[in-house]
Design a protein around this motif. Structure first.
Motif, PDB file in Angstrom:
ATOM      1  N   MET A  89       0.830  -1.174   0.000  1.00 23.33           N
ATOM      2  CA  MET A  89       0.000   0.000   0.000  1.00 23.33           C
ATOM      3  C   MET A  89       0.882   1.247   0.000  1.00 23.33           C
ATOM      4  SD  MET A  89      -2.726   1.239   2.835  1.00 23.33           S
ATOM      5  CE  MET A  89      -4.261   0.752   2.131  1.00 23.33           C
ATOM      6  N   MET A  90       0.510   2.227  -0.830  1.00 24.02           N
ATOM      7  CA  MET A  90       1.287   3.453  -0.942  1.00 24.02           C
ATOM      8  C   MET A  90       0.838   4.446   0.130  1.00 24.02           C
ATOM      9  SD  MET A  90       1.590   6.185  -4.073  1.00 24.02           S
ATOM     10  CE  MET A  90       1.933   4.949  -5.274  1.00 24.02           C
ATOM     11  N   ASN A  91       1.783   5.054   0.788  1.00 24.59           N
ATOM     12  CA  ASN A  91       1.499   6.073   1.785  1.00 24.59           C
ATOM     13  C   ASN A  91       1.401   7.419   1.078  1.00 24.59           C
ATOM     14  OD1 ASN A  91       1.555   8.019   3.771  1.00 24.59           O
ATOM     15  ND2 ASN A  91       3.026   6.932   5.045  1.00 24.59           N
ATOM     16  N   PHE A  92       0.245   8.054   1.156  1.00 28.20           N
ATOM     17  CA  PHE A  92       0.016   9.331   0.469  1.00 28.20           C
ATOM     18  C   PHE A  92       1.005  10.401   0.922  1.00 28.20           C
ATOM     19  CE2 PHE A  92      -2.024  13.522   0.271  1.00 28.20           C
ATOM     20  CZ  PHE A  92      -2.208  13.613  -1.090  1.00 28.20           C
ATOM     21  N   GLU A  93       1.299  10.441   2.204  1.00 29.02           N
ATOM     22  CA  GLU A  93       2.198  11.468   2.735  1.00 29.02           C
ATOM     23  C   GLU A  93       3.593  11.377   2.121  1.00 29.02           C
ATOM     24  OE1 GLU A  93       1.485  14.037   4.768  1.00 29.02           O
ATOM     25  OE2 GLU A  93      -0.596  13.420   4.640  1.00 29.02           O
ATOM     26  N   THR A  94       4.120  10.171   1.935  1.00 30.85           N
ATOM     27  CA  THR A  94       5.467  10.029   1.390  1.00 30.85           C
ATOM     28  C   THR A  94       5.480  10.076  -0.131  1.00 30.85           C
ATOM     29  OG1 THR A  94       5.313   7.618   1.463  1.00 30.85           O
ATOM     30  CG2 THR A  94       6.298   8.711   3.365  1.00 30.85           C
ATOM     31  N   ALA A  95       4.347   9.795  -0.769  1.00 34.34           N
ATOM     32  CA  ALA A  95       4.291   9.771  -2.229  1.00 34.34           C
ATOM     33  C   ALA A  95       4.004  11.146  -2.834  1.00 34.34           C
ATOM     34  CB  ALA A  95       3.228   8.783  -2.695  1.00 34.34           C
ATOM     35  N   THR A  96       3.612  12.105  -2.028  1.00 34.38           N
ATOM     36  CA  THR A  96       3.248  13.428  -2.524  1.00 34.38           C
ATOM     37  C   THR A  96       4.465  14.341  -2.544  1.00 34.38           C
ATOM     38  OG1 THR A  96       1.036  13.185  -1.630  1.00 34.38           O
ATOM     39  CG2 THR A  96       1.741  15.409  -2.153  1.00 34.38           C
ATOM     40  N   ASN A  97       4.657  15.019  -3.661  1.00 35.09           N
ATOM     41  CA  ASN A  97       5.725  16.011  -3.768  1.00 35.09           C
ATOM     42  C   ASN A  97       5.151  17.343  -3.303  1.00 35.09           C
ATOM     43  OD1 ASN A  97       7.599  17.914  -4.512  1.00 35.09           O
ATOM     44  ND2 ASN A  97       8.081  16.940  -6.448  1.00 35.09           N
ATOM     45  N   TRP A  98       5.300  17.646  -2.016  1.00 30.81           N
ATOM     46  CA  TRP A  98       4.695  18.840  -1.444  1.00 30.81           C
ATOM     47  C   TRP A  98       5.303  20.119  -2.003  1.00 30.81           C
ATOM     48  CZ3 TRP A  98       0.141  18.412   0.384  1.00 30.81           C
ATOM     49  CH2 TRP A  98      -0.260  17.219   0.978  1.00 30.81           C
TER      50      TRP A  98
ATOM     51  N   GLY B  64       6.073  33.672 -23.744  1.00 39.81           N
ATOM     52  CA  GLY B  64       5.319  34.908 -23.825  1.00 39.81           C
ATOM     53  C   GLY B  64       3.827  34.746 -23.628  1.00 39.81           C
ATOM     54  N   VAL B  65       3.344  33.507 -23.552  1.00 33.78           N
ATOM     55  CA  VAL B  65       1.930  33.244 -23.319  1.00 33.78           C
ATOM     56  C   VAL B  65       1.790  32.740 -21.888  1.00 33.78           C
ATOM     57  CG1 VAL B  65      -0.084  31.914 -24.031  1.00 33.78           C
ATOM     58  CG2 VAL B  65       1.566  32.665 -25.741  1.00 33.78           C
ATOM     59  N   PHE B  66       0.933  33.401 -21.117  1.00 31.30           N
ATOM     60  CA  PHE B  66       0.790  33.071 -19.703  1.00 31.30           C
ATOM     61  C   PHE B  66      -0.573  32.455 -19.431  1.00 31.30           C
ATOM     62  CE2 PHE B  66       3.947  36.338 -20.096  1.00 31.30           C
ATOM     63  CZ  PHE B  66       4.961  35.874 -19.282  1.00 31.30           C
ATOM     64  N   TYR B  67      -0.592  31.506 -18.507  1.00 28.50           N
ATOM     65  CA  TYR B  67      -1.804  30.801 -18.116  1.00 28.50           C
ATOM     66  C   TYR B  67      -1.957  30.871 -16.598  1.00 28.50           C
ATOM     67  CZ  TYR B  67      -1.859  28.727 -22.763  1.00 28.50           C
ATOM     68  OH  TYR B  67      -1.892  28.538 -24.114  1.00 28.50           O
ATOM     69  N   THR B  68      -3.176  30.749 -16.143  1.00 32.94           N
ATOM     70  CA  THR B  68      -3.464  30.702 -14.713  1.00 32.94           C
ATOM     71  C   THR B  68      -3.761  29.260 -14.332  1.00 32.94           C
ATOM     72  OG1 THR B  68      -4.390  32.914 -14.803  1.00 32.94           O
ATOM     73  CG2 THR B  68      -4.956  31.581 -12.880  1.00 32.94           C
ATOM     74  N   ILE B  69      -3.178  28.810 -13.239  1.00 34.68           N
ATOM     75  CA  ILE B  69      -3.420  27.447 -12.774  1.00 34.68           C
ATOM     76  C   ILE B  69      -4.807  27.380 -12.155  1.00 34.68           C
ATOM     77  CG2 ILE B  69      -2.726  25.683 -11.099  1.00 34.68           C
ATOM     78  CD1 ILE B  69       0.158  26.599 -11.534  1.00 34.68           C
ATOM     79  N   ASP B  70      -5.591  26.419 -12.608  1.00 35.16           N
ATOM     80  CA  ASP B  70      -6.930  26.193 -12.080  1.00 35.16           C
ATOM     81  C   ASP B  70      -6.837  25.334 -10.818  1.00 35.16           C
ATOM     82  OD1 ASP B  70      -9.668  26.284 -11.872  1.00 35.16           O
ATOM     83  OD2 ASP B  70     -10.025  24.753 -13.382  1.00 35.16           O
ATOM     84  N   PHE B  71      -6.167  24.187 -10.922  1.00 34.61           N
ATOM     85  CA  PHE B  71      -5.904  23.382  -9.741  1.00 34.61           C
ATOM     86  C   PHE B  71      -4.801  22.375  -9.995  1.00 34.61           C
ATOM     87  CE2 PHE B  71      -9.327  21.031 -11.830  1.00 34.61           C
ATOM     88  CZ  PHE B  71      -8.946  19.709 -11.714  1.00 34.61           C
ATOM     89  N   TYR B  72      -4.237  21.883  -8.911  1.00 36.25           N
ATOM     90  CA  TYR B  72      -3.182  20.876  -8.919  1.00 36.25           C
ATOM     91  C   TYR B  72      -3.717  19.676  -8.170  1.00 36.25           C
ATOM     92  CZ  TYR B  72       1.194  18.520  -7.757  1.00 36.25           C
ATOM     93  OH  TYR B  72       2.197  17.590  -7.616  1.00 36.25           O
ATOM     94  N   GLU B  73      -3.693  18.516  -8.816  1.00 41.96           N
ATOM     95  CA  GLU B  73      -4.175  17.288  -8.199  1.00 41.96           C
ATOM     96  C   GLU B  73      -3.036  16.288  -8.179  1.00 41.96           C
ATOM     97  OE1 GLU B  73      -5.750  14.703  -6.218  1.00 41.96           O
ATOM     98  OE2 GLU B  73      -7.118  16.348  -6.633  1.00 41.96           O
ATOM     99  N   ALA B  74      -2.425  16.112  -7.022  1.00 44.58           N
ATOM    100  CA  ALA B  74      -1.239  15.267  -6.892  1.00 44.58           C
ATOM    101  C   ALA B  74      -1.474  13.823  -7.320  1.00 44.58           C
ATOM    102  CB  ALA B  74      -0.744  15.295  -5.450  1.00 44.58           C
ATOM    103  N   MET B  75      -2.687  13.326  -7.195  1.00 47.70           N
ATOM    104  CA  MET B  75      -2.968  11.929  -7.520  1.00 47.70           C
ATOM    105  C   MET B  75      -3.289  11.719  -8.997  1.00 47.70           C
ATOM    106  SD  MET B  75      -2.277  10.660  -4.672  1.00 47.70           S
ATOM    107  CE  MET B  75      -2.719   8.972  -4.910  1.00 47.70           C
ATOM    108  N   MET B  76      -3.360  12.787  -9.784  1.00 51.07           N
ATOM    109  CA  MET B  76      -3.639  12.654 -11.216  1.00 51.07           C
ATOM    110  C   MET B  76      -2.351  12.766 -12.007  1.00 51.07           C
ATOM    111  SD  MET B  76      -7.205  14.529 -12.045  1.00 51.07           S
ATOM    112  CE  MET B  76      -6.976  14.054 -13.724  1.00 51.07           C
TER     113      MET B  76
END
Length: 58
Positions: A1-10, A29-41
């Motif tokens: 089983m994978m431990n979420f705490e150790t597998a996540t790049n905080w 020269g083209v800029f974007y806004t981050i909508d969201f970051y999903e560590a498990m995707m």
């Protein structure tokens, strides 16, 4: 089983916070806004008005 705490790049999660503005290497020269970051995707970064997620270095 994978431990979420150790597998996540905080450091990466905090670097790509929603609302942060980023520039894609493939489109200088083209800029974007981050909508969201999903560590498990893969890829984990979703941009506002972009239909597909991206890897952090794209």
């Amino acid at each position: 089983m994978m431990n979420f705490e150790t597998a996540t790049n905080w450091d990466e999660a905090f670097e790509y916070l929603p609302g942060s503005v980023v520039e894609l290497k493939a489109q200088p020269g083209v800029f974007y806004t981050i909508d969201f970051y999903e560590a498990m995707m893969v890829p984990p970064v979703w941009l506002v008005h972009e239909p597909r997620p991206r890897y952090p270095m794209n």
